[in-house]
Design a protein around this motif. Structure first.
Motif, PDB file in Angstrom:
ATOM      1  N   PRO A  20      -1.071  -5.316   8.650  1.00 46.99           N
ATOM      2  CA  PRO A  20      -1.356  -5.101   7.218  1.00 46.99           C
ATOM      3  C   PRO A  20      -0.127  -5.069   6.320  1.00 46.99           C
ATOM      4  O   PRO A  20      -0.253  -5.015   5.098  1.00 46.99           O
ATOM      5  CB  PRO A  20      -2.039  -3.730   7.216  1.00 46.99           C
ATOM      6  N   VAL A  21       1.071  -5.077   6.916  1.00 47.28           N
ATOM      7  CA  VAL A  21       2.313  -5.057   6.138  1.00 47.28           C
ATOM      8  C   VAL A  21       3.081  -6.335   6.436  1.00 47.28           C
ATOM      9  O   VAL A  21       2.695  -7.138   7.281  1.00 47.28           O
ATOM     10  CB  VAL A  21       3.163  -3.822   6.491  1.00 47.28           C
ATOM     11  N   LEU A  47       7.016  -2.001  -9.676  1.00 49.55           N
ATOM     12  CA  LEU A  47       6.247  -2.920 -10.524  1.00 49.55           C
ATOM     13  C   LEU A  47       4.751  -2.672 -10.375  1.00 49.55           C
ATOM     14  O   LEU A  47       4.013  -2.594 -11.372  1.00 49.55           O
ATOM     15  CB  LEU A  47       6.595  -4.361 -10.155  1.00 49.55           C
ATOM     16  N   HIS A  48       4.286  -2.539  -9.141  1.00 52.60           N
ATOM     17  CA  HIS A  48       2.860  -2.315  -8.897  1.00 52.60           C
ATOM     18  C   HIS A  48       2.394  -1.021  -9.555  1.00 52.60           C
ATOM     19  O   HIS A  48       1.321  -0.975 -10.173  1.00 52.60           O
ATOM     20  CB  HIS A  48       2.605  -2.264  -7.394  1.00 52.60           C
ATOM     21  N   ARG A  49       3.195   0.055  -9.436  1.00 48.17           N
ATOM     22  CA  ARG A  49       2.781   1.333 -10.017  1.00 48.17           C
ATOM     23  C   ARG A  49       2.780   1.285 -11.539  1.00 48.17           C
ATOM     24  O   ARG A  49       1.881   1.844 -12.178  1.00 48.17           O
ATOM     25  CB  ARG A  49       3.715   2.444  -9.536  1.00 48.17           C
ATOM     26  N   ILE A  50       3.770   0.632 -12.124  1.00 46.23           N
ATOM     27  CA  ILE A  50       3.820   0.568 -13.593  1.00 46.23           C
ATOM     28  C   ILE A  50       2.637  -0.238 -14.121  1.00 46.23           C
ATOM     29  O   ILE A  50       1.918   0.197 -15.028  1.00 46.23           O
ATOM     30  CB  ILE A  50       5.142  -0.043 -14.064  1.00 46.23           C
ATOM     31  N   ASP A  51       2.418  -1.427 -13.557  1.00 48.76           N
ATOM     32  CA  ASP A  51       1.276  -2.228 -13.996  1.00 48.76           C
ATOM     33  C   ASP A  51      -0.025  -1.478 -13.799  1.00 48.76           C
ATOM     34  O   ASP A  51      -0.947  -1.549 -14.635  1.00 48.76           O
ATOM     35  CB  ASP A  51       1.226  -3.545 -13.219  1.00 48.76           C
ATOM     36  N   ARG A  58       0.836  -1.198   0.000  1.00 51.49           N
ATOM     37  CA  ARG A  58       0.000   0.000   0.000  1.00 51.49           C
ATOM     38  C   ARG A  58       0.874   1.253   0.000  1.00 51.49           C
ATOM     39  O   ARG A  58       1.689   1.449  -0.878  1.00 51.49           O
ATOM     40  CB  ARG A  58      -0.958  -0.033   1.196  1.00 51.49           C
ATOM     41  N   ASP A  59       0.715   2.109   1.028  1.00 59.69           N
ATOM     42  CA  ASP A  59       1.478   3.357   1.093  1.00 59.69           C
ATOM     43  C   ASP A  59       2.675   3.237   2.025  1.00 59.69           C
ATOM     44  O   ASP A  59       3.221   4.252   2.468  1.00 59.69           O
ATOM     45  CB  ASP A  59       0.571   4.494   1.561  1.00 59.69           C
ATOM     46  N   GLU A  60       3.103   2.028   2.308  1.00 60.12           N
ATOM     47  CA  GLU A  60       4.248   1.819   3.185  1.00 60.12           C
ATOM     48  C   GLU A  60       5.525   2.326   2.523  1.00 60.12           C
ATOM     49  O   GLU A  60       5.718   2.166   1.322  1.00 60.12           O
ATOM     50  CB  GLU A  60       4.381   0.321   3.495  1.00 60.12           C
ATOM     51  N   HIS A  61       6.401   2.938   3.321  1.00 60.74           N
ATOM     52  CA  HIS A  61       7.667   3.449   2.823  1.00 60.74           C
ATOM     53  C   HIS A  61       8.816   2.647   3.417  1.00 60.74           C
ATOM     54  O   HIS A  61       8.733   2.137   4.537  1.00 60.74           O
ATOM     55  CB  HIS A  61       7.848   4.924   3.200  1.00 60.74           C
ATOM     56  N   LEU A  62       9.909   2.580   2.691  1.00 63.62           N
ATOM     57  CA  LEU A  62      11.121   1.960   3.207  1.00 63.62           C
ATOM     58  C   LEU A  62      11.642   2.792   4.371  1.00 63.62           C
ATOM     59  O   LEU A  62      11.667   4.025   4.284  1.00 63.62           O
ATOM     60  CB  LEU A  62      12.176   1.903   2.094  1.00 63.62           C
TER      61      LEU A  62
END
Length: 776
Positions: A377-378, A286-290, A267-271
């Motif tokens: 959730p993560v 990958l998720h954003r490109i797809d 989701r909106d989790e950041h490193l």
């Protein structure tokens, strides 16, 4: 050396260092800067992947040994390339015959200097390590155990004998060992060593111990210091007791070489900003490109059609969130029963040592552990900010399963322990680490390996880091993501296909077109309904798989679908296969998705070929020019159609260039020629399209000098009448299309998209040098 682009090669005995060396001239010509090699340390004999390491001190002999690796590095250097290695700090193969460290532990017990290498709960095993290798219960399999000198043999398994025990009668001999050969089914509930996910054949390594770190990283660090290796990919950092501490130690030891981690962000989790790494391996990209090439409204309509067609009920579920929750509840109580039991034992010790906590019942602590784990959730809650994912609301919902409010207070105890808010001590720290490690295993097994196979409206969205419940990504969200990455993690990794993706990028690009025509997909399925499938859920998945793959190959589609139904665990499974159901699956695949009805599907696919092409080329170009360091998986510079492993792990081979190769080479050569546009100091800015079809163009500019423009949702675009008066507002300057040499566009105003995309649905523009710049 920060890479401009990496190329992943899957090494295996059939594709050793010498084969990789032979490919170097071709790969250098492609425009990459570094080869990325799968694990190279000594692994189990015949291993096709190398993640089952048995000796950290040696480069794998089956690949050509250390001299083979150094020769590859020299050849790569001669062609301007460096090497990036995939390393595996979390686990080793639990095969004492090949793993000397484990052999010594089983021979000498807790007194062995190697005992500190592994997470073993000796007390839980009655002073023994459970080795779940027997095909039947010990009493039924006793005759298969044989003493051979100072070893115990069971089939291909060899175990050491404790000194002085080799002459004992077999029952007494077994009792005298530091290990317990056991029926393999006992691993689910009785295993007393930490493992990788649910794979008992991979034992966890305690790299948080400085001596263990030094011993397991000496060879890798030597290769880095010798200049053989320029960068590292860290496999599964979530499995470590202290990922951040490990990464700091590694960063110091390597002198800060380019390092990315296989950290799956959801989701909106950041490193974590404090990690001393360059970024992730790229599943978040990958998720954003797809998602950019997925139609949001159509995806919702597909989900409705899926529920109507497949009539999902029970474990299958009709909605993503419910499917994940059911899968997590199953995994935490079955596949990860041993792990939750280990957490419960630690929690009981903490409570027994604190009078204020002493009267919390063991069953209540176990229940609280399970109920909190399924609500993370993560993949892994980290100590800093952990309360943001292990929330008070999650705790309240976990309490709701208790009939008595006072007993539900066990949830607060477990949550405080997991967040490090209940004091400090060995058991407190151990619980916090193991809870986080178990959380990552649970998320991986319940989402990646279960829910992704149970919920299937649009299977192109079912990839690691993705959100099948909300698969589409808007241009605004994509630009916001890229802007953040360019600012915070400019040299992070990005990917489209990997050795772990369930479907290659080109297969996903084809399937994503279905989100633009859900009603047509429904009609196609209705026309194919005469081919009887074991169940409607399988039929939906199988036909989408066949549509995306496009080749009627039962030898490739069949194994992928068999893996799908086993992972889903609804009608069959890996440990309890239903042979009659699996035969029905095989019969259906041959009669339907790879049989004569495939021609009906092929006609439908042909109607959508141009839109699949737009998706595939668009995804490739966006990937290669967005912020981050792009990685190409072997073969993906061409149209690459592959399904889940092992289908996607064939040895690398050169192929004839195609249109995708031209796009790939143009982008990679630009990155190599002008690295400053894409590196740490490079900038990212959206480029605006204006007009009635503006949302069908995604465009951005890198450092004011290179513009990427791609067509998105091209089927919807055609249905709406095409580009019409839609234009792209190019920045000032003269721009050359690197995909169509000789074509130039004047910037500083609108450029008609019908002209820009006249030959291809994508464009890669470079600002031409001004006359003054040329003179300088």
């Amino acid at each position: 050396m920060t890479p401009t682009a990496t190329y992943r090669l899957q090494l295996q005995p059939d594709f050793p260092f010498s084969a990789a060396e032979a490919a170097v001239p071709y790969l250098a010509g492609l425009g990459i800067s570094h080869l990325h090699l799968s694990p190279v340390l000594e692994a189990m004999p015949g291993s096709a992947h190398g993640y089952d390491v048995v000796d950290h001190g040696r480069v794998r002999a089956e690949l050509g040994g250390e001299e083979g690796l150094r020769s590859l590095a020299r050849t790569a250097r001669e062609h301007g390339l460096g090497l990036v290695l995939d390393i595996v700090p979390n686990h080793m193969a639990a095969a004492p015959r090949h793993n000397r460290a484990l052999w010594e532990v089983l021979r000498e017990g807790p007194a062995s200097p190697y005992a500190r290498w592994f997470d073993i709960d000796w007390d839980a095993g009655g002073g023994k390590v459970l080795m779940p290798v027997l095909g039947r219960r010990l009493g039924d399999d006793l005759a298969a155990l044989r003493v051979e000198g100072r070893t115990l043999r069971y089939g291909e398994h060899l175990f050491p004998l404790r000194e002085g025990t080799e002459t004992l009668p077999l029952p007494d001999l077994l009792e005298a060992q530091w290990y317990r050969p056991a029926w393999w089914r006992l691993a689910r509930t009785e295993l007393n060593y930490r493992r990788f996910f649910t794979i008992s054949g991979l034992i966890g390594v305690r790299v948080e111990d400085p001596e263990v770190f030094d011993a397991t990283h000496a060879k890798i660090l030597e290769l880095v210091r010798n200049g053989v290796v320029d960068g590292l990919r860290i496999d599964h950092p979530d499995g470590l007791a202290d990922p951040e501490g490990y990464l700091y130690r590694l960063n110091e030891a390597t002198g800060g070489c380019w390092t990315v981690v296989e950290k799956i962000l959801t989701r909106d989790e950041h490193l974590p900003a404090t990690w001393p790494v360059d970024g992730t391996t790229g599943y978040d990209a990958l998720h954003r490109i797809d998602g950019i090439f997925t139609d949001a409204d159509g995806a919702e309509e597909l989900a409705r059609a899926y529920r109507d067609f497949a009539s999902p009920a029970g474990d299958r579920g009709g909605y993503w969130g419910a499917t994940v929750r059911r899968a997590a509840c199953k995994v935490v109580t079955h596949e990860l029963a041993a792990e939750t039991e280990a957490l419960a034992r630690i929690a009981e010790r903490v409570c027994a040592g604190d009078p204020a906590l002493r009267d919390h019942a063991p069953w209540a602590l176990r229940t609280a552990i399970r109920e909190l784990l399924v609500r993370v959730p993560v993949y892994r809650p980290y100590r800093i900010g952990g309360d943001a994912v292990l929330t008070a609301d999650a705790a309240q919902r976990a309490k709701a399963v208790f009939a008595v409010a006072d007993e539900a207070e066990a949830v607060d105890v477990i949550r405080d322990l997991a967040l490090g808010q209940l004091g400090e001590g060995p058991d407190h720290g151990a619980f916090r680490a193991r809870f986080a490690q178990t959380s990552s295993a649970l998320h991986a097994k319940s989402v990646e390996d279960t829910a992704f196979y149970r919920y299937a409206p649009l299977i192109s969205a079912n990839e690691v880091g993705g959100d099948p419940g909300c698969p589409a990504v808007s241009p605004e969200d994509f630009h916001a993501y890229c802007g953040r990455i360019a600012r915070d993690w400019p040299t992070t990794g990005t990917v489209l296909s990997t050795h772990d993706t369930k479907r290659s990028a080109d297969v996903r690009a084809r399937i994503a077109v279905l989100s633009e025509c859900p009603e047509r997909w429904e009609r196609v399925l209705t026309g194919l309904a005469w081919v009887q499938a074991p169940d409607h859920h399988l039929a939906w998945v199988a036909w989408q798989t066949a549509f995306g793959f496009g080749i009627p190959r039962p030898d490739r589609i069949g194994p992928a679908l068999l893996k799908s139904v086993r992972e889903a665990g609804l009608h069959t499974g890996w440990t309890e296969p239903d042979s009659s159901y699996e035969q029905a699956v095989s019969d259906f695949v041959e009669a339907g998705p790879t049989g004569p009805p495939m021609y009906t599907l092929a006609l439908f696919a042909r109607e959508l070929d141009e839109h699949a092409r737009a998706n595939a080329l668009g995804a490739a170009l966006v990937h290669l020019t967005m912020p981050g360091v792009p990685e190409l998986y072997q073969g993906t510079e061409h149209t690459y159609l592959a399904l889940v492993d092992p289908d996607n792990r064939e040895s690398f081979r050169e192929q004839r260039p195609d249109e995708k190769t031209e796009v790939t080479r143009a982008a990679l050569l630009l990155r190599r020629r002008r690295p400053e546009l894409f590196g740490e100091l490079g900038t990212y800015a959206p480029v605006e399209a204006v007009g009635p079809a503006a949302r069908h163009c995604l465009a951005f500019c890198r450092s004011g000098e290179a513009v990427t423009a791609v067509t998105r949702l091209s089927l919807r675009l055609d249905e709406a009448g095409g580009w019409g008066e839609t234009s792209l507002m190019l920045p000032d300057g003269r721009w050359t299309d690197l995909l169509a040499p000789g074509r130039e566009f004047a910037g500083g105003g609108p450029v008609a998209l019908s002209e820009l995309f006249a030959d291809r649905p994508v464009a890669l523009l470079e600002r031409a040098a001004d006359a003054e710049d040329t003179e300088e």
